[in-house]
Design a protein around this motif. Structure first.
Motif, PDB file in Angstrom:
ATOM      1  N   ALA A   5       0.836  -1.205   0.000  1.00  0.00           N
ATOM      2  CA  ALA A   5       0.000   0.000   0.000  1.00  0.00           C
ATOM      3  C   ALA A   5       0.868   1.250   0.000  1.00  0.00           C
ATOM      4  O   ALA A   5       0.570   2.224  -0.689  1.00  0.00           O
ATOM      5  N   GLY A   6       1.952   1.214   0.777  1.00  0.00           N
ATOM      6  CA  GLY A   6       2.871   2.358   0.808  1.00  0.00           C
ATOM      7  C   GLY A   6       3.496   2.616  -0.547  1.00  0.00           C
ATOM      8  O   GLY A   6       3.618   3.761  -0.978  1.00  0.00           O
ATOM      9  N   ILE A   7       3.887   1.552  -1.229  1.00  0.00           N
ATOM     10  CA  ILE A   7       4.483   1.704  -2.564  1.00  0.00           C
ATOM     11  C   ILE A   7       3.453   2.276  -3.531  1.00  0.00           C
ATOM     12  O   ILE A   7       3.748   3.186  -4.309  1.00  0.00           O
ATOM     13  N   LEU A   8       2.235   1.763  -3.479  1.00  0.00           N
ATOM     14  CA  LEU A   8       1.181   2.250  -4.367  1.00  0.00           C
ATOM     15  C   LEU A   8       0.853   3.714  -4.073  1.00  0.00           C
ATOM     16  O   LEU A   8       0.754   4.531  -4.993  1.00  0.00           O
ATOM     17  N   LEU A   9       0.712   4.056  -2.804  1.00  0.00           N
ATOM     18  CA  LEU A   9       0.421   5.450  -2.446  1.00  0.00           C
ATOM     19  C   LEU A   9       1.574   6.367  -2.840  1.00  0.00           C
ATOM     20  O   LEU A   9       1.347   7.508  -3.257  1.00  0.00           O
TER      21      LEU A   9
END
Length: 184
Positions: free
Chosen positions: A81-85
């Motif tokens: 999720a951090g990478i996507l955000l």
């Protein structure tokens, strides 16, 4: 294949797909949205390919307990999720720039983004310093303290930035950039 060869291949494929997709989308649908899609799709595809390769390369251990996909998702999900955000964060500016069509608006955006970049230096430097400790130890208390410190820094930066923007932006860039205060 070595890890380096896999990383190089994946990087090359991701960049080639980004270029091809951006070219195709801009030919069919010329807009900033096309560029944003072209820049976001390859990292998502690379993530899927990476997971496939990792599963294929992982040694089979008959004595290992069965894979708990729920636990795996709970452990890896926040990182994904951090990478996507992060990818979305770096691409949202394309939508903002499309909304503003003038050179003045783009200049204002560029100016206040320099302030945002400066604000990201402290968390980045702190993480670079503590990263070895984070990976060597299993100290959950340390991770919570670090997370709280970074969250507090972000919240404090947001409040101070919001309150001082009407003074700070024109002071840093001149009165001509006062229109960028709401953006900041």
């Amino acid at each position: 294949l070595t890890r380096s060869a896999i990383e190089s291949t994946l990087n090359f494929v991701q960049r080639a797909v980004s270029f091809a997709l951006a070219w195709l989308l801009l030919k069919l649908w010329p807009s900033f949205t096309s560029v944003a899609i072209a820049m976001l799709a390859p990292p998502l595809l690379a993530s899927l390919v990476s997971v496939s390769w990792l599963i294929a390369l992982a040694p089979a251990d008959a004595s290992a307990p069965p894979l708990d996909r729920g636990a795996l998702f709970r452990e890896v999900g926040p990182i994904g999720a951090g990478i996507l955000l992060s990818a979305l964060y770096f691409r949202v500016d394309l939508f903002l720039l499309q909304h503003w069509a003038t050179a003045e608006a783009v200049a204002q955006y560029s100016a206040v983004f320099k302030l945002i970049d400066a604000m990201r230096l402290f968390p980045g430097a702190l993480l670079a310093v503590v990263m070895p400790r984070m990976f060597r130890g299993r100290d959950g208390h340390f991770l919570w303290k670090l997370s709280l410190l970074l969250t507090a820094f972000g919240a404090l930066s947001m409040v101070v930035g919001y309150l001082l923007a009407p003074i700070g932006v024109p002071l840093a860039f001149g009165a001509a950039f006062a229109g960028a205060v709401p953006l900041f």
